[in-house]
Design a protein around this motif. Structure first.
Motif, mmCIF file in Angstrom:
data_model
loop_
_atom_site.group_PDB
_atom_site.id
_atom_site.type_symbol
_atom_site.label_atom_id
_atom_site.label_comp_id
_atom_site.label_asym_id
_atom_site.label_seq_id
_atom_site.Cartn_x
_atom_site.Cartn_y
_atom_site.Cartn_z
ATOM 1 N N UNK A 1 0.829 -1.205 0.000
ATOM 2 C CA UNK A 1 0.000 0.000 0.000
ATOM 3 C C UNK A 1 0.866 1.259 0.000
ATOM 4 N N UNK A 2 1.950 1.210 0.779
ATOM 5 C CA UNK A 2 2.841 2.382 0.848
ATOM 6 C C UNK A 2 3.413 2.688 -0.540
ATOM 7 N N UNK B 1 1.030 7.284 -6.327
ATOM 8 C CA UNK B 1 -0.111 8.186 -6.532
ATOM 9 C C UNK B 1 0.239 9.608 -6.077
ATOM 10 N N UNK B 2 0.993 9.681 -4.989
ATOM 11 C CA UNK B 2 1.401 10.995 -4.484
ATOM 12 C C UNK B 2 2.321 11.704 -5.476
ATOM 13 N N UNK B 3 3.205 10.922 -6.114
ATOM 14 C CA UNK B 3 4.096 11.477 -7.151
ATOM 15 C C UNK B 3 3.262 12.118 -8.256
ATOM 16 N N UNK C 1 2.120 1.865 -3.467
ATOM 17 C CA UNK C 1 1.023 2.324 -4.329
ATOM 18 C C UNK C 1 0.701 3.802 -4.034
ATOM 19 N N UNK C 2 0.664 4.105 -2.763
ATOM 20 C CA UNK C 2 0.328 5.471 -2.363
ATOM 21 C C UNK C 2 1.438 6.452 -2.756
ATOM 22 N N UNK C 3 2.685 6.007 -2.624
ATOM 23 C CA UNK C 3 3.820 6.848 -3.038
ATOM 24 C C UNK C 3 3.717 7.228 -4.503
#
Lengths: 155, 185
Positions: free
Chosen positions: A61-62, A68-70, A64-66
């Motif tokens: 998840x981390x 998306x944050x990029x 995936x979220x990274x």
């Protein structure tokens, strides 16, 4: 007096006992409720701890979220530099308004008859292309100014 | 960068400092995740957490340093959780039933213990969410954020006694609420 007051409304030994029980629970230390009231509330503390016990964010998840944050960050930076956004800034709006007003006033000044010529009658010989040319020149100047503004915003 | 306050990092991030943004993001990822876990069914926690951080990036310029950064961030968390339940209700889906449905999707046969655990979790979540905001907040600060009572007192600008008193009232309110939720099941 309400819950936000800095002084306790009805501080009791139970306040300290519940706080100590919670600390023990979170730090995984054993505890024994001393009072009857604390014993009554112990199951609630354990349930809350069970509900809120820390579960580490999974690596999947981390990542995936990274990612998306990029994407979100890149998009944010891009939209901050867009010309539309440039004109959303108060300074840009003020400058544009001032430029438009100057253009309008200069045009009026150029086209309005001067007071000295009001009592004169006769025919003016020549063409008015000079006045039109001046107005067009000012208009072009404003356009160049706006163009530079947009170009700088994109950089 | 690690020593900088949340507010300093937020200011830099607003000006486009990516490193500052990621410092904030890393500082709050676990806390936001914990907070979302307390109010959302387990299978939706990651989605809602992601929504929170997307909203954070998109509304970063809206943070005007009038309040603490974490107060502002937790407002976003609460708003996203509310939006989650609003979407669910609009879709006519019951989050309580979703827990069971998702177990089926994952091809896991739910045991009686699983059902009991899911039911218990739901009762707790409902009870927690029906508490006044400041009661929810103090419980989340101690359990989900892992702040000590002394740290909570400092953050809220209250005395330690006042914080402990508020915490006790929150726990008592929680017990009453659980009684009501359980009898309603």
């Amino acid at each position: 007096m309400n819950d936000f007051d800095t002084k306790p409304r009805d501080h009791s030994p139970l306040d300290d006992e519940l706080a100590a029980m919670t600390d023990s629970l979170i730090d995984k230390r054993g505890f024994q409720p001393a009072s009857e009231q604390a014993r009554d509330l112990e199951p609630i503390l354990r349930s809350l701890h069970g509900l809120m016990v820390e579960e580490k964010v999974s690596d999947a998840f981390a990542s995936r979220l990274n990612l998306r944050m990029e994407q979100e960050w890149t998009q944010r930076q891009r939209s901050r530099r867009s010309p539309q956004r440039t004109f959303l800034s108060p300074t840009a709006r003020l400058v544009s308004l001032a430029a438009a007003l100057v253009l309008v006033f200069v045009t009026i000044l150029l086209w309005a008859p001067s007071p000295a010529s009001e009592n004169l009658s006769g025919t003016v010989v020549g063409d008015s292309s000079g006045l039109i040319g001046a107005a067009m020149l000012i208009g072009a100047g404003v356009l160049v100014f706006v163009g530079i503004f947009i170009f700088r915003g994109r950089k | 960068m690690l020593d900088a306050s949340d507010e300093q990092l937020a200011k830099k991030a607003q000006l486009g400092d990516k490193e500052a943004f990621y410092a904030l993001y890393n500082r709050y990822l676990q806390r936001v995740y914990n907070r979302v876990r307390t109010k959302v069914p387990p299978q939706d926690v990651e989605d809602v957490t992601q929504e929170v951080f997307i909203a954070l990036v998109r509304s970063l310029d809206g943070f005007q340093q009038r309040s603490r950064f974490n107060t502002w961030l937790y407002t976003i968390v609460n708003r996203q959780i509310a939006d989650f339940y609003r979407r669910r209700n609009r879709g006519g889906r019951n989050p309580a039933l979703e827990m069971d449905n998702d177990s089926e999707i994952e091809f896991e046969i739910p045991t009686t213990a699983d059902h009991e655990s899911a039911d218990q979790r739901l009762v707790l979540q409902k009870a927690l969410m029906s508490l006044p905001e400041h009661y929810q907040e103090i419980i989340a600060m101690r359990f989900a954020d892992g702040l000590t009572f002394a740290e909570i007192a400092e953050m809220r600008g209250q005395s330690l006694e006042a914080v402990k008193s508020l915490y006790r009232r929150s726990i008592q309110a929680m017990r009453e609420q659980i009684g009501e939720e359980s009898s309603g099941l």
